[in-house]
Design an enzyme around this catalytic site. Sequence first.
Site, short mmCIF file in Angstrom:
data_model
loop_
_atom_site.label_atom_id
_atom_site.label_comp_id
_atom_site.label_asym_id
_atom_site.label_seq_id
_atom_site.Cartn_x
_atom_site.Cartn_y
_atom_site.Cartn_z
N SER A 1 -32.68 -35.57 -81.49
CA SER A 1 -32.31 -36.04 -82.83
C SER A 1 -30.85 -35.86 -83.16
O SER A 1 -30.37 -36.41 -84.16
CB SER A 1 -33.16 -35.32 -83.88
OG SER A 1 -34.52 -35.68 -83.75
N GLU B 1 5.29 -16.48 -31.81
CA GLU B 1 4.93 -17.88 -31.67
C GLU B 1 5.77 -18.65 -30.65
O GLU B 1 5.27 -19.60 -30.05
CB GLU B 1 5.04 -18.57 -33.04
CG GLU B 1 4.15 -17.99 -34.13
CD GLU B 1 2.67 -18.15 -33.83
OE1 GLU B 1 2.31 -19.11 -33.11
OE2 GLU B 1 1.88 -17.32 -34.30
#
Length: 754
Positions: free
Chosen positions: A382, A98
């Site tokens: 219900s 890098e």
Amino acid sequence: MRRQRPSKPSSWAGWLRWFAIGFVLSYVLALVAAATLINWLGRDLPDLNNLENLRLSQATYIYSADGVLLGTVMSVYRKWVPLNKIPKHLQWATIVAEDRKFYTHPGIDPKGIARAIWECIKARRYVQGGSTITMQLARNLYLSSEKTIRRKLKELLLAVRLERRFSKEELLELYLNTVCYGHGAYGVQAAAELYFGKDVSELTLPQAALLAALPKRPSDLSPFVNPDAAKRRRDYILDAMAEEGYITRSEAEEAKRVPVTEGLRPAPKWLTEPPKAFHFVEYVKRELVQKFGQDVVDRGGLRVYTTLNYKLQREVEKIAERYLRAYRSIGADQMAFVVIHIPTGRVLAMYGGRPYRIDPKTGKRRLDHFNRAVQAYRQPGSSFKPYVYAAALEMGFKPNSLFNDSRVSFPLGNGKWWSPKNYDGRYGRTMTLKTALATSNNVIAVKLIRAVGVDKTIEVAKRMGIKFPPGVNPESASYALALGAVGVTVLDHTAALASVATGGVKVTPTGISRVYDSEGKLIYSAKSEHQQVLMPEVASQLLKMLMAVVTEGTGRRAQIPGYQVAGKTGTSEDVKDVWFVGFTPTIACGVWIGRDDNKPLRTGSGGTLCAPVFKEIVMAALKYYPGERTFRLLEQERDADSRAEGGRNIRVVICAESGLLATDFCPVTYSENVPADRAPKRKCPLHREELQPVLICTVSGKLATPNCPAQSVVTKTLPKSAIPTEACDIHVPAPPTEEVETQSQSNLPEQLSP
């Protein structure tokens, strides 16, 4: 005498003076412009206080209650390690890959930037960035990856500040712990575990070179995805390390002969399989964000211990898949359920649906993040009725109050009428509220919500823990709310109904038990909340009614040998949603079955489809949490009754329909001896005054006469005090003519003729 003219200065001296003035002005202007630019760029740059502030970005780990790692917050999978724990050959490989001048430049490399610009110009596209390790660190920590001039200038400025604030060793440590190595792994320790399953200190030279190759293009160079490209990049780095003198040429050649796949683990499971307890983990993540915020969850390195029992979770998932296969013939394609430990509110298991969904465009399967147990609002049918009955019991109605299920209709406001229908198609029966709930009678539920009020029902449901869909006003459903016309979630519905088992104390569900920060400090511990949402007397009455649903009503398939069970079935209109929500003394479970496209099932009901699933799931949970077999609330009530036997009883007259103190107008009453503190306090609101049918003229509003047209006469049932006292004075007989009078007299009987 002639005056001498002054001599002119030489031209070169004037030009030199003006050049000096211009140079100074340009220099000052450049300094001002640079200062202005630096000030503008630095307005929103971070404050570099100390190194510790940069160590917050670590993975959050989520564990089950029995210690199984369920998953991590994969956006930042990181474990911080100090530089002295990172092998030298990994540090060297990173530097040559890098930034070879890392130890000599001040944060930026002008030659490297110029070289990158020249390469981009030659290629007529972006091919090099010229970023140093410090510039990459600045971008990774604080900036975005957008390719703009402003972002690049801010990156340069921040890189210089980082160099002034930290040493080279600290910068390298920061970089190696923050850079992305692909597949969600950030930092060398996470990468070492992901790719090789070992600690970073155990990496070999070729493995270190492979990791150093990845930050350039993590996706393209992944050894899982493209091993050939990964090997080429790794070998390039090994050669560069030899050129820079970090390793010998023979060491480089020996490392290059090692296959790139040597020591490589299989592809991570999250690329091929859903995480363990997938939907539950997503639910816990949302809870964590609510408590601590998104940034802490993503970066805080939390250790989260949940309430889930993973052994139980695996069992109930198998039960769900087995029933879904069996129900495929009736069109069911999804199921959702939760299992809650009632005394603590802890979620022991959760199933939010099948973890995969087939993409209709590609035909490939993908993870389905939608959690039907928590995020889906489905009509409860219900199974919503217990909230109506709870409201009625609070108002003084009793389980043995009598109602008639004769047909009833209500105007919808558009010229149409709505008539609730009973599931069995029968009407005109008189029954107690207990029987009506056990048999899931729709007409009586609608008449009951009309008696207690829609607003009262909504208030009770919310108090118990129901949350209605955002933006939906449940009052708009009117009396249809009693039949579950407004959606609820499985989690809310199950926890709310479970409060009946606790004597009316609210059950607040939670999926998190304890949370530790990155340093192992306890920062959260779940605590049981005790909020009374129903009076114990009301909870006891409703509990007995819900037990009757299981023992003698629509929920008989939910019976568990040796345990008392209470619950309620639910089937929405056209069988689009079927439910069973119930509980034993310690375990609550709600089950929903339906379809994602909301189409109706071919057949079935909550009692036939969901109750058997509930039974198997709860029986599995009871193996781990056997608890009590009978409801303590009922035992306490029996103890209180036995203690009150020697107390003062009073005789009261009760209305058989409302269960309250009878009035003079109640048609059916009975008397009983009850303890004084448990006797009804309110009078029956249904029968205040005797009702009487009368004929009313709609034109005058008064009592109809034989002269009122038939189309203007209606029958109304009114209390005596509301009956009009005057007869209609609009419709009167016309005066008779002489001819008519003569004719009528001629028709009189002979003995009455004048």
